[in-house]
Design a protein around this motif. Structure first.
Motif, PDB file in Angstrom:
ATOM      1  N   THR A  59     -16.518 -26.437 -21.334  1.00 46.49           N
ATOM      2  CA  THR A  59     -17.634 -25.987 -22.353  1.00 46.49           C
ATOM      3  C   THR A  59     -17.446 -26.983 -23.736  1.00 46.49           C
ATOM      4  OG1 THR A  59     -17.300 -23.915 -21.410  1.00 46.49           O
ATOM      5  CG2 THR A  59     -18.088 -24.223 -23.843  1.00 46.49           C
ATOM      6  N   GLY A 109     -25.549 -17.949 -19.417  1.00 47.07           N
ATOM      7  CA  GLY A 109     -24.038 -18.451 -19.278  1.00 47.07           C
ATOM      8  C   GLY A 109     -23.310 -17.258 -18.195  1.00 47.07           C
ATOM      9  N   CYS A 110     -22.348 -17.895 -17.743  1.00 46.64           N
ATOM     10  CA  CYS A 110     -21.517 -16.971 -16.806  1.00 46.64           C
ATOM     11  C   CYS A 110     -21.078 -15.662 -17.685  1.00 46.64           C
ATOM     12  CB  CYS A 110     -20.399 -17.502 -16.270  1.00 46.64           C
ATOM     13  SG  CYS A 110     -19.305 -16.753 -15.267  1.00 46.64           S
ATOM     14  N   TRP A 111     -20.825 -16.087 -18.715  1.00 44.50           N
ATOM     15  CA  TRP A 111     -20.288 -14.750 -19.856  1.00 44.50           C
ATOM     16  C   TRP A 111     -21.216 -13.657 -19.828  1.00 44.50           C
ATOM     17  CZ3 TRP A 111     -15.479 -14.761 -23.085  1.00 44.50           C
ATOM     18  CH2 TRP A 111     -15.881 -13.473 -23.701  1.00 44.50           C
ATOM     19  N   HIS A 152      -8.065 -12.752 -18.501  1.00 40.93           N
ATOM     20  CA  HIS A 152      -7.967 -14.021 -19.349  1.00 40.93           C
ATOM     21  C   HIS A 152      -9.122 -13.922 -20.227  1.00 40.93           C
ATOM     22  CE1 HIS A 152     -11.482 -15.785 -17.123  1.00 40.93           C
ATOM     23  NE2 HIS A 152     -11.469 -14.630 -16.677  1.00 40.93           N
ATOM     24  N   TYR A 154     -12.044 -14.954 -20.834  1.00 43.02           N
ATOM     25  CA  TYR A 154     -13.244 -14.397 -20.414  1.00 43.02           C
ATOM     26  C   TYR A 154     -13.466 -12.950 -19.978  1.00 43.02           C
ATOM     27  CZ  TYR A 154     -13.995 -19.378 -20.285  1.00 43.02           C
ATOM     28  OH  TYR A 154     -13.996 -20.928 -20.623  1.00 43.02           O
ATOM     29  N   LEU A 188     -11.181 -12.238 -10.580  1.00 48.81           N
ATOM     30  CA  LEU A 188     -11.201 -13.757 -11.109  1.00 48.81           C
ATOM     31  C   LEU A 188     -10.962 -14.549  -9.879  1.00 48.81           C
ATOM     32  CD1 LEU A 188     -11.775 -15.636 -13.440  1.00 48.81           C
ATOM     33  CD2 LEU A 188      -9.231 -15.330 -14.059  1.00 48.81           C
ATOM     34  N   ASP A 216     -15.773 -13.309 -11.059  1.00 48.90           N
ATOM     35  CA  ASP A 216     -16.345 -14.280 -11.958  1.00 48.90           C
ATOM     36  C   ASP A 216     -16.029 -15.667 -11.199  1.00 48.90           C
ATOM     37  OD1 ASP A 216     -16.086 -16.609 -13.602  1.00 48.90           O
ATOM     38  OD2 ASP A 216     -14.880 -15.421 -15.103  1.00 48.90           O
ATOM     39  N   ALA A 218     -17.348 -18.662 -12.189  1.00 48.31           N
ATOM     40  CA  ALA A 218     -18.098 -19.559 -13.159  1.00 48.31           C
ATOM     41  C   ALA A 218     -17.966 -21.007 -12.700  1.00 48.31           C
ATOM     42  CB  ALA A 218     -17.391 -19.424 -14.423  1.00 48.31           C
ATOM     43  N   ALA A 219     -16.792 -21.589 -12.555  1.00 44.47           N
ATOM     44  CA  ALA A 219     -16.542 -23.030 -12.280  1.00 44.47           C
ATOM     45  C   ALA A 219     -16.329 -23.404 -11.098  1.00 44.47           C
ATOM     46  CB  ALA A 219     -15.422 -23.631 -13.314  1.00 44.47           C
ATOM     47  N   SER A 241     -21.443 -19.840 -13.697  1.00 39.93           N
ATOM     48  CA  SER A 241     -22.141 -20.756 -14.884  1.00 39.93           C
ATOM     49  C   SER A 241     -23.172 -21.543 -14.223  1.00 39.93           C
ATOM     50  CB  SER A 241     -20.962 -21.626 -15.482  1.00 39.93           C
ATOM     51  OG  SER A 241     -19.952 -20.990 -16.092  1.00 39.93           O
ATOM     52  N   LYS A 244     -22.183 -25.780 -15.424  1.00 38.35           N
ATOM     53  CA  LYS A 244     -21.202 -26.501 -14.736  1.00 38.35           C
ATOM     54  C   LYS A 244     -21.366 -27.398 -13.571  1.00 38.35           C
ATOM     55  CE  LYS A 244     -17.953 -23.324 -17.042  1.00 38.35           C
ATOM     56  NZ  LYS A 244     -17.003 -22.402 -17.267  1.00 38.35           N
TER      57      LYS A 244
HETATM   58  C1  PLP Z   1     -16.610 -21.357 -18.238  1.00 35.89           C
HETATM   59  C2  PLP Z   1     -16.135 -19.877 -17.717  1.00 35.89           C
HETATM   60  C3  PLP Z   1     -16.860 -18.896 -17.999  1.00 35.89           C
HETATM   61  C4  PLP Z   1     -17.901 -18.764 -19.117  1.00 35.89           C
HETATM   62  O1  PLP Z   1     -18.980 -19.366 -18.664  1.00 35.89           O
HETATM   63  P1  PLP Z   1     -20.220 -19.889 -19.370  1.00 35.89           P
HETATM   64  O2  PLP Z   1     -21.405 -20.324 -18.467  1.00 35.89           O
HETATM   65  O3  PLP Z   1     -19.862 -20.753 -20.509  1.00 35.89           O
HETATM   66  O4  PLP Z   1     -20.834 -18.583 -20.125  1.00 35.89           O
HETATM   67  C5  PLP Z   1     -16.265 -17.536 -17.493  1.00 35.89           C
HETATM   68  N1  PLP Z   1     -15.327 -17.495 -16.638  1.00 35.89           N
HETATM   69  C6  PLP Z   1     -14.667 -18.525 -16.325  1.00 35.89           C
HETATM   70  C7  PLP Z   1     -13.422 -18.605 -15.432  1.00 35.89           C
HETATM   71  C8  PLP Z   1     -15.047 -20.078 -16.968  1.00 35.89           C
HETATM   72  O5  PLP Z   1     -14.498 -21.014 -16.474  1.00 35.89           O
END
Ligand code: PLP
Length: 408
Positions: A59, A109-111, A152, A154, A188, A216, A218-219, A241, A244
């Motif tokens: 990020t 975003g993932c958040w 964590h 997030y 997660l 989640d 995200a990445a 996300s 990413k």
């Molecule tokens: C990057 C990340 C997020 C947040 O994602 P964004 O798209 O930046 O909002 C949430 N959880 C994990 C595990 C991430 O790596």
């Protein structure tokens, strides 16, 4: 790749001043300002450090570069008015189809996907409940269960809804944590290997008690199959996300889920107000840009891309593996930034420099290079965020800096 091309791919040049036409005024012909403004390079003018990203989708490093498909979608969308809800409807349908889910929406975003997914579970489509967030004290169900190793930075996203976390370590603790107030069970994916309870068991406990689940990831794309794997597995909500591995807009993400939960998430977000998500707006350009990025991503040849990444990694490996004192290892992280990677460490007696100072040397080069620190006291090099040809700069940069320190 030329500096200009790098900037072009960041998206500062091809717009050619389109976003300035409003300032210049309608009397000027469109052609004239585009020509002059194309020379205007704000990244350079602002004195920003541009670098080669050999670290990954982080990020703080602005994660990824959007592709032409995304940039063109953004540009075309920016020229028309459409109803915000219609964009989410249509794009959501397409995304859901690609990802095997009942429904989907583009989030900030993932958040934001984590916040809105949790909000949806708490409120459904009930307007009073939507307005009450984050005060969920009087809600019948307001507890979130998660494993300690899945807690964590997030997970703070989920807690902003007011939901109350209950952390467990073992199956026994999970069984006793679940009660009639349990609203949601979080997983997660990035730390799946560290938790005692794996995906399937987590899901089977949730199903047994009729509790919704959210994951989640995200990445965790690539691999591409992860786009649908967790919905197929049975998770009710999946958060990804956009900026990413998918290379969509950095401020976009995907929420996949059951139709009724996506309906609830939508009501907790713009264009509606009086809700917890009003500040998590994704503009129409990014919603459609996100879809364009996803559509491109699922249609590219992932095997060919992987082979290309391996070739790049080979170039860098070959440049430094024969330096006495340097230890280079090839690996692929199992989850997140799951791409061909190098782990680089060195004998500090032979090459007396700390990882912090070494990274600083790489940053000061021209072109500047970013790598990412690892847990072995060295750094990792990834190649999937490199633009074609940049592997050579990274190879030369690492070699020259190691030799300079060694021979000093
Ligand atoms: C990057 C990340 C997020 C947040 O994602 P964004 O798209 O930046 O909002 C949430 N959880 C994990 C595990 C991430 O790596």
């Amino acid at each position: 790749m030329k500096r200009r091309d790098i900037l072009k791919s960041i998206g500062l040049l091809p717009f050619g001043g389109v976003f300035f036409t409003g300032v210049i005024g309608p009397k000027l012909s469109v052609a004239a300002p585009i020509k002059t403004l194309q020379k205007k390079n704000l990244v350079e003018e602002l004195g920003l450090r541009v670098f080669i990203n050999a670290a990954g989708t982080y990020t703080d490093m602005t994660a990824s570069l959007m592709t032409d498909e995304t940039l063109e979608a953004i540009k075309a969308t920016s020229r028309v008015f459409v109803m915000y809800g219609d964009v989410q409807d249509k794009v959501g349908e397409r995304i859901a189809k690609i990802c095997h889910s009942e429904g989907a929406m583009v989030t900030a975003g993932c958040w934001s996907a984590l916040v809105l997914g949790t909000a949806a579970v708490l409120t459904g489509t009930n307007k009073k409940k939507i307005a009450a967030l984050p005060n969920v004290d009087n809600f019948e169900k307001n507890e979130l269960v998660l494993q300690e190793s899945h807690s964590h930075g997030y997970t703070h996203a989920l807690m902003t809804t007011g939901i109350k976390p209950v952390t467990v370590k073992t199956r026994e603790e999970l069984d006793s944590a679940i009660n009639k107030k349990t609203a949601l069970m979080f997983f997660l994916n990035a730390t799946a290997l560290e938790g005692n309870i794996k995906h399937e068991e987590w899901l089977s406990v949730a199903k047994e008690h009729g509790i919704p689940t959210i994951i989640d990831i995200a990445a965790d794309i690539p691999p591409v199959e992860n786009l649908w794997k967790f919905t197929d597995m049975g998770f009710d909500l999946v958060c990804i996300s956009g900026g990413k591995g998918l290379r969509g807009p950095q401020s976009a993400g995907l929420l996949l889920g059951k139709r009724d939960l996506i309906d609830g998430a939508r009501l907790n977000a713009p264009p509606y107000g009086g809700n917890i998500g009003r500040g998590m707006k994704v503009n129409k350009e990014e919603i459609i840009g996100m879809y364009a990025a996803l559509d491109r991503y699922v249609s590219i040849d992932h095997n060919a891309e992987w082979r290309d990444w391996e070739k790049r990694r080979e170039v860098i490996f070959d440049a430094i593996s024969n330096i006495d004192g340097v230890n280079v290892e090839k690996f692929v992280p199992p989850i997140a930034n799951h791409t061909p990677t190098l782990s680089v460490t060195w004998d500090k007696d032979k090459i007396p420099i700390s990882v912090v100072d070494f990274r600083q040397r790489l940053r000061k080069r021209s072109p500047s290079i970013e790598v990412i620190g690892n847990n072995q006291g060295g750094f990792n090099v990834t190649v999937f965020m490199l633009q074609p040809g940049e592997d050579r700069f990274v190879a030369r940069g690492l070699r020259e800096e190691f030799l300079t320190v060694k021979n000093a």
